[in-house]
Design an enzyme around this catalytic site. Structure first.
Site, short mmCIF file in Angstrom:
data_model
loop_
_atom_site.label_atom_id
_atom_site.label_comp_id
_atom_site.label_asym_id
_atom_site.label_seq_id
_atom_site.Cartn_x
_atom_site.Cartn_y
_atom_site.Cartn_z
CB CYS A 47 6.29 0.61 -5.97
SG CYS A 47 7.56 0.68 -4.97
CG ASP B 121 -12.45 0.85 13.55
OD1 ASP B 121 -13.75 0.47 13.86
OD2 ASP B 121 -11.52 0.28 14.28
CG ASP C 244 -8.29 -2.47 9.36
OD1 ASP C 244 -8.97 -3.39 9.58
OD2 ASP C 244 -7.73 -1.81 10.33
CB CYS D 227 10.81 -1.29 -6.30
SG CYS D 227 10.71 -1.69 -4.77
CG HIS E 36 8.24 -1.56 -0.94
ND1 HIS E 36 8.24 -2.29 -2.38
CD2 HIS E 36 8.42 -2.31 -0.32
CE1 HIS E 36 8.27 -3.54 -2.23
NE2 HIS E 36 8.18 -3.82 -0.80
CB CYS F 274 8.22 -4.24 -6.27
SG CYS F 274 7.04 -2.93 -5.60
ZN LIG Z 1 8.41 -1.51 -4.41
#
Ligand SMILES: [Zn+2]
Length: 286
Positions: A222, A10, A182, A225, A251, A220
């Site tokens: 990720c 930006d 964003d 998780c 996460h 999830c």
């Molecule tokens: Zn997660």
């Protein structure tokens, strides 16, 4: 910065909006440097030069973000300054390997948004940030303003809504034709212990997670998780261990990126409305 994927920077226009003690003139913005307390002028040309030297792939024109979404005089001033500065940014832009996007201001005024888009199109940009939103206006006004901008913009321009990252709001804006977002929200709320999940937001510090061995979000995949339980993450927050802030941030970023990936596939497969209603239904089930 060690990041080998797409970088968007930006211009500093919005960041001025969030700093106290700034002064905006036709030349640029005078602000107080946090490092040494001196007053410095940032003209639009400097913003472009800095973004070019950072090596971003997409750089943004220096804009004047209004401090209020419904103050007519302020909106006129911000729109006219943004148009003048956009032209200076276009002239200052040297590195053609980078794309320079314009920023559309005009608050919730259809007349000013249209005036801004037509003036920026005369200067010519491959994409546009729709700025000055998510600064306190009701979401219906955000949606109406984005719809209006998308209707006026040529179809070939990238449409980027700046500062919106709420999952359901992004889906509504994607439905209007928005390509890019964003937002600082996913990491900001993570640092306060709030996780985004497919069933809405959860506050991990809550006592109800004390013995909860489930991951933050059951669906999830990720690294957070896959590895840690809600009870452990709650423990990290309650003992002020900084790792907790980092893990929930990670996460929330994966959750947000994954939602956008799902939206992209659904559009390609012509089933976006079905995805949107399924996500909305689940998100509101907590
Ligand atoms: Zn997660």
């Amino acid at each position: 910065m060690g990041w080998h994927r797409t970088i968007v920077t930006d211009s500093g226009g919005f960041q001025v909006f969030s700093l106290a003690g700034t002064k905006i003139s036709d030349d640029g913005v005078v602000f107080v440097a946090q490092s040494d307390g001196t007053r410095r002028l940032m003209p639009p040309e400097d913003s472009i030069r800095i973004q070019e030297s950072l090596g971003s792939d997409i750089i943004m024109a220096f804009d004047h973000c209004p401090r209020s979404w419904n103050d007519d005089a302020e909106l006129v001033r911000s729109t006219e300054t943004t148009i003048r500065w956009a032209s200076r940014c276009r002239d200052a832009h040297r590195n053609r390997a980078q794309e320079l996007f314009g920023i559309i201001q005009g608050g919730i005024s259809p007349r000013l948004r249209e005036r801004c888009i037509l003036a920026l199109e005369r200067i010519g940009f491959p994409g546009y940030g729709i700025g000055g939103l998510s600064i306190g206006e009701p979401f219906e006004e955000t949606l109406r303003t984005v719809r209006l901008c998308v209707d006026i913009l040529p179809e070939t321009r990238v449409r980027y809504v700046m500062g919106v990252g709420e999952p359901l709001q992004m889906l509504s804006l994607i439905e209007e034709g928005v390509d890019l977002f964003d937002c600082g929200m996913p990491t900001r709320i993570a640092r306060h212990g709030t996780a985004l999940t497919s069933r809405g937001k959860i506050a991990i510090k809550s006592a109800r997670f004390k013995n909860d061995e489930l991951p933050l979000d059951v669906g999830c995949s990720c690294p957070v998780c896959r590895t840690w339980s809600r009870a452990y993450l709650r423990h990290l927050f309650n003992t002020r261990e900084i790792l907790g802030l980092r893990l929930v941030s990670l996460h929330n970023l994966v959750f947000t990126a994954r939602l956008i990936e799902r939206a992209r596939s659904a559009i390609a497969e012509n089933r976006f409305p079905a995805l949107k209603s399924a996500v909305e239904k689940e998100y509101n089930l907590s």
